[in-house]
Write a protein that holds these residues in place. Structure first.
Motif, PDB file in Angstrom:
ATOM      1  N   MET A  17       0.836  -1.211   0.000  1.00 47.87           N
ATOM      2  CA  MET A  17       0.000   0.000   0.000  1.00 47.87           C
ATOM      3  C   MET A  17       0.871   1.260   0.000  1.00 47.87           C
ATOM      4  SD  MET A  17      -3.083  -1.032  -0.248  1.00 47.87           S
ATOM      5  CE  MET A  17      -4.052   0.373   0.209  1.00 47.87           C
ATOM      6  N   GLU A  18       1.889   1.255   0.816  1.00 45.49           N
ATOM      7  CA  GLU A  18       2.802   2.396   0.901  1.00 45.49           C
ATOM      8  C   GLU A  18       3.555   2.580  -0.420  1.00 45.49           C
ATOM      9  OE1 GLU A  18       6.319   3.957   3.911  1.00 45.49           O
ATOM     10  OE2 GLU A  18       5.209   2.132   4.395  1.00 45.49           O
ATOM     11  N   ALA A  19       3.960   1.484  -1.037  1.00 46.92           N
ATOM     12  CA  ALA A  19       4.681   1.553  -2.311  1.00 46.92           C
ATOM     13  C   ALA A  19       3.798   2.140  -3.403  1.00 46.92           C
ATOM     14  CB  ALA A  19       5.176   0.168  -2.718  1.00 46.92           C
ATOM     15  N   VAL A  20       2.554   1.718  -3.459  1.00 50.22           N
ATOM     16  CA  VAL A  20       1.631   2.228  -4.482  1.00 50.22           C
ATOM     17  C   VAL A  20       1.429   3.734  -4.304  1.00 50.22           C
ATOM     18  CG1 VAL A  20      -0.754   2.150  -5.315  1.00 50.22           C
ATOM     19  CG2 VAL A  20       0.511   0.022  -4.937  1.00 50.22           C
ATOM     20  N   GLU A  21       1.342   4.198  -3.083  1.00 52.06           N
ATOM     21  CA  GLU A  21       1.209   5.640  -2.834  1.00 52.06           C
ATOM     22  C   GLU A  21       2.430   6.391  -3.361  1.00 52.06           C
ATOM     23  OE1 GLU A  21       0.309   6.549   1.243  1.00 52.06           O
ATOM     24  OE2 GLU A  21      -1.385   5.158   1.258  1.00 52.06           O
ATOM     25  N   LEU A  22       3.611   5.848  -3.136  1.00 51.33           N
ATOM     26  CA  LEU A  22       4.831   6.490  -3.637  1.00 51.33           C
ATOM     27  C   LEU A  22       4.870   6.463  -5.163  1.00 51.33           C
ATOM     28  CD1 LEU A  22       7.412   5.085  -1.084  1.00 51.33           C
ATOM     29  CD2 LEU A  22       6.588   7.439  -1.240  1.00 51.33           C
ATOM     30  N   PHE A  23       4.441   5.357  -5.761  1.00 46.97           N
ATOM     31  CA  PHE A  23       4.377   5.272  -7.220  1.00 46.97           C
ATOM     32  C   PHE A  23       3.411   6.306  -7.793  1.00 46.97           C
ATOM     33  CE2 PHE A  23       5.995   0.722  -7.306  1.00 46.97           C
ATOM     34  CZ  PHE A  23       7.066   0.986  -8.143  1.00 46.97           C
ATOM     35  N   GLN A  24       2.283   6.523  -7.118  1.00 47.26           N
ATOM     36  CA  GLN A  24       1.308   7.490  -7.627  1.00 47.26           C
ATOM     37  C   GLN A  24       1.930   8.872  -7.778  1.00 47.26           C
ATOM     38  OE1 GLN A  24      -1.875   7.023  -4.776  1.00 47.26           O
ATOM     39  NE2 GLN A  24      -2.937   5.528  -6.062  1.00 47.26           N
ATOM     40  N   THR A  25       2.665   9.299  -6.775  1.00 49.07           N
ATOM     41  CA  THR A  25       3.333  10.603  -6.844  1.00 49.07           C
ATOM     42  C   THR A  25       4.385  10.610  -7.943  1.00 49.07           C
ATOM     43  OG1 THR A  25       2.954  10.970  -4.495  1.00 49.07           O
ATOM     44  CG2 THR A  25       4.699  12.271  -5.535  1.00 49.07           C
ATOM     45  N   LEU A  26       5.184   9.554  -8.002  1.00 45.27           N
ATOM     46  CA  LEU A  26       6.238   9.472  -9.011  1.00 45.27           C
ATOM     47  C   LEU A  26       5.658   9.541 -10.426  1.00 45.27           C
ATOM     48  CD1 LEU A  26       9.197   8.983  -9.825  1.00 45.27           C
ATOM     49  CD2 LEU A  26       8.688   6.520  -9.717  1.00 45.27           C
ATOM     50  N   ASP A  40       4.237   4.317 -17.383  1.00 44.96           N
ATOM     51  CA  ASP A  40       3.130   3.504 -16.889  1.00 44.96           C
ATOM     52  C   ASP A  40       3.616   2.471 -15.887  1.00 44.96           C
ATOM     53  OD1 ASP A  40       1.238   4.737 -18.588  1.00 44.96           O
ATOM     54  OD2 ASP A  40       1.825   3.425 -20.237  1.00 44.96           O
ATOM     55  N   LEU A  41       2.870   2.339 -14.804  1.00 38.89           N
ATOM     56  CA  LEU A  41       3.145   1.330 -13.794  1.00 38.89           C
ATOM     57  C   LEU A  41       2.245   0.129 -14.059  1.00 38.89           C
ATOM     58  CD1 LEU A  41       4.619   0.548 -11.179  1.00 38.89           C
ATOM     59  CD2 LEU A  41       2.645   1.484  -9.935  1.00 38.89           C
TER      60      LEU A  41
END
Length: 96
Positions: A17-26, A40-41
């Protein structure tokens, strides 16, 4: 000449969950960058915690600029403790 990049990330399941949040910003910030044609992720459908970043850059110069951006440096610093293994990055030029 356009440059393609595929980066493979394997995360510890406790941090997804934390990783996905960081990916969203990136992803949001990178897509604003000059020369970014695709960013694209992709989540691996068979391997929980495995993600692919599929990138297309207008030129190697644009990719090099991206590598020094604060949002990417912040991402790298924040995800390092969450990764199960080292990130694998492949770069290349379209041949066909």
């Amino acid at each position: 000449m356009n440059i393609h990049v595929v980066a493979l990330f394997k995360f510890n399941e406790n941090y997804l969950m934390e990783a996905v949040e960081l990916f969203q910003t990136l992803v949001r910030e990178t897509r604003k960058e000059e020369g970014c044609l695709q960013y694209d992720l992709i989540e691996d459908k068979d391997n929980k915690g495995t993600f692919f970043m599929v990138e297309l850059w207008e030129s190697e110069e644009h990719l090099n600029r991206h590598n020094g951006q604060d949002h990417l440096l912040d991402f790298r610093r924040n995800v390092s403790k969450m990764l199960e293994s080292s990130t694998m990055v492949h770069k290349g030029f379209k041949t066909l």
